[in-house]
Design a protein around this motif. Sequence first.
Motif, PDB file in Angstrom:
ATOM      1  N   ASP A  23       0.828  -1.211   0.000  1.00  0.00           N
ATOM      2  CA  ASP A  23       0.000   0.000   0.000  1.00  0.00           C
ATOM      3  C   ASP A  23       0.861   1.259   0.000  1.00  0.00           C
ATOM      4  N   THR A  24       1.975   1.218   0.721  1.00  0.00           N
ATOM      5  CA  THR A  24       2.884   2.365   0.741  1.00  0.00           C
ATOM      6  C   THR A  24       3.471   2.622  -0.635  1.00  0.00           C
ATOM      7  N   ASP A  25       3.837   1.536  -1.330  1.00  0.00           N
ATOM      8  CA  ASP A  25       4.365   1.681  -2.702  1.00  0.00           C
ATOM      9  C   ASP A  25       3.323   2.315  -3.617  1.00  0.00           C
ATOM     10  N   ARG A  26       2.085   1.893  -3.473  1.00  0.00           N
ATOM     11  CA  ARG A  26       1.020   2.436  -4.334  1.00  0.00           C
ATOM     12  C   ARG A  26       0.815   3.932  -4.069  1.00  0.00           C
ATOM     13  N   ILE A  27       0.863   4.322  -2.803  1.00  0.00           N
ATOM     14  CA  ILE A  27       0.719   5.739  -2.474  1.00  0.00           C
ATOM     15  C   ILE A  27       1.850   6.545  -3.105  1.00  0.00           C
ATOM     16  N   SER A  28       3.065   6.025  -3.006  1.00  0.00           N
ATOM     17  CA  SER A  28       4.211   6.710  -3.595  1.00  0.00           C
ATOM     18  C   SER A  28       4.071   6.819  -5.108  1.00  0.00           C
ATOM     19  N   LEU A  29       3.616   5.759  -5.754  1.00  0.00           N
ATOM     20  CA  LEU A  29       3.447   5.771  -7.206  1.00  0.00           C
ATOM     21  C   LEU A  29       2.341   6.739  -7.627  1.00  0.00           C
ATOM     22  N   ARG A  30       1.263   6.791  -6.854  1.00  0.00           N
ATOM     23  CA  ARG A  30       0.199   7.754  -7.175  1.00  0.00           C
ATOM     24  C   ARG A  30       0.710   9.182  -7.053  1.00  0.00           C
ATOM     25  N   GLN A  31       1.529   9.437  -6.040  1.00  0.00           N
ATOM     26  CA  GLN A  31       2.094  10.769  -5.879  1.00  0.00           C
ATOM     27  C   GLN A  31       2.998  11.125  -7.058  1.00  0.00           C
ATOM     28  N   THR A  32       3.784  10.134  -7.497  1.00  0.00           N
ATOM     29  CA  THR A  32       4.650  10.368  -8.661  1.00  0.00           C
ATOM     30  C   THR A  32       3.821  10.619  -9.908  1.00  0.00           C
ATOM     31  N   ALA A  33       2.740   9.842 -10.074  1.00  0.00           N
ATOM     32  CA  ALA A  33       1.859  10.057 -11.230  1.00  0.00           C
ATOM     33  C   ALA A  33       1.252  11.456 -11.198  1.00  0.00           C
ATOM     34  N   ASP A  34       0.887  11.929 -10.007  1.00  0.00           N
ATOM     35  CA  ASP A  34       0.350  13.288  -9.879  1.00  0.00           C
ATOM     36  C   ASP A  34       1.409  14.329 -10.240  1.00  0.00           C
ATOM     37  N   ASP A  35       2.661  14.066  -9.822  1.00  0.00           N
ATOM     38  CA  ASP A  35       3.744  15.000 -10.155  1.00  0.00           C
ATOM     39  C   ASP A  35       3.968  15.056 -11.667  1.00  0.00           C
ATOM     40  N   VAL A  36       3.955  13.888 -12.311  1.00  0.00           N
ATOM     41  CA  VAL A  36       4.151  13.856 -13.759  1.00  0.00           C
ATOM     42  C   VAL A  36       2.989  14.559 -14.460  1.00  0.00           C
ATOM     43  N   LEU A  37       1.770  14.355 -13.948  1.00  0.00           N
ATOM     44  CA  LEU A  37       0.615  15.046 -14.527  1.00  0.00           C
ATOM     45  C   LEU A  37       0.769  16.557 -14.401  1.00  0.00           C
TER      46      LEU A  37
END
Length: 326
Positions: free
Chosen positions: A220-234
């Motif tokens: 779950d922590t990895d998924r949160i980090s990946l979502r944050q990265t996806a938001d940054d890229v967006l």
Amino acid sequence: MTDVQHALIHAWTLSGDGGGRRLEAADLARALHDRAAPLWLHLDRSAPGLAAWLTEVAAVPEAAVRALLAEDTRPRFEPWGEAALVNLRGVNLNPGASPEDMLSLRLWVTDSLVISFRRYPIMAVRDMDARLESGHGPCGVGQFVAMVAEGLTARMAPFLSTIDDEIEALEDLLEAREQADGFTSLRPTRRRAGILRRFLSPQQSAVARIAETPAGWLTDTDRISLRQTADDVLRFVEDLDSVRERATFLMDALDQQQAERTNRTMYLLTVVAGIFLPLGFLTGLLGINVGGMPGTDSDAAFWIVCGLLTVVVMLEVLIFRRKRWI
């Protein structure tokens, strides 16, 4: 048996506490067989014989090997049974390179193995190697993927900020109505923004899809980090869209400014021509070489003609001002 020695750049077993043990090429076959701990291999995809080693020793499917070693690929995420194929991009920060010539980092991910591939050095991978050396690296496969994606994204931020600063400087030049020579970097800046956006848009989608995959190697922590990265890229994609729109506006405004300058010049030339047209007619008429021209024998005739021409100019200026042409 094929050899991976020429392809190997980094190899680590992850200890689960942020550190690990560095491996040599001779240790890889046993480490791949035992899988006592998560394993990370970083390989040069241009090395000869790599495809055969991946198939025979690392047990990567042939179709996946072809995709991982392909020359030109866009960012994507593709589940492959219990494994996954990931292709991400990062800015080219190597000396003498153009940052917008984005580098490709390909990943083959399973629950206990990550194999990454590159053609040219990638700073985010060097950062990962340094983190493992210092004991602040990933604890597992999922965290490795999340940290690599975050590292690639973080390395983009300064370059994107530079592009935004360039556009702001050009906007200031336009507001100050500087000459067009100061806008020579406008088209290259717009082109760089377009190149980056072409890769970052699918990258945002790829990172978001990784975060949503049900793979067991993601916590779950990895998924949160990946979502944050996806938001940054967006956010980067939106910033690049803004840069391109502002660059297009600047180009239109610059074209309009140059057209206005040209129109003013043509208008001035038209006014000057309008003033001198009657003068040219009179001087041409008085300059014809035929008999009967008045004043040919008078010493005052020249000054009389000059006075007449002066009166004509003054009348023309008066008429032009009343017409609001000048």
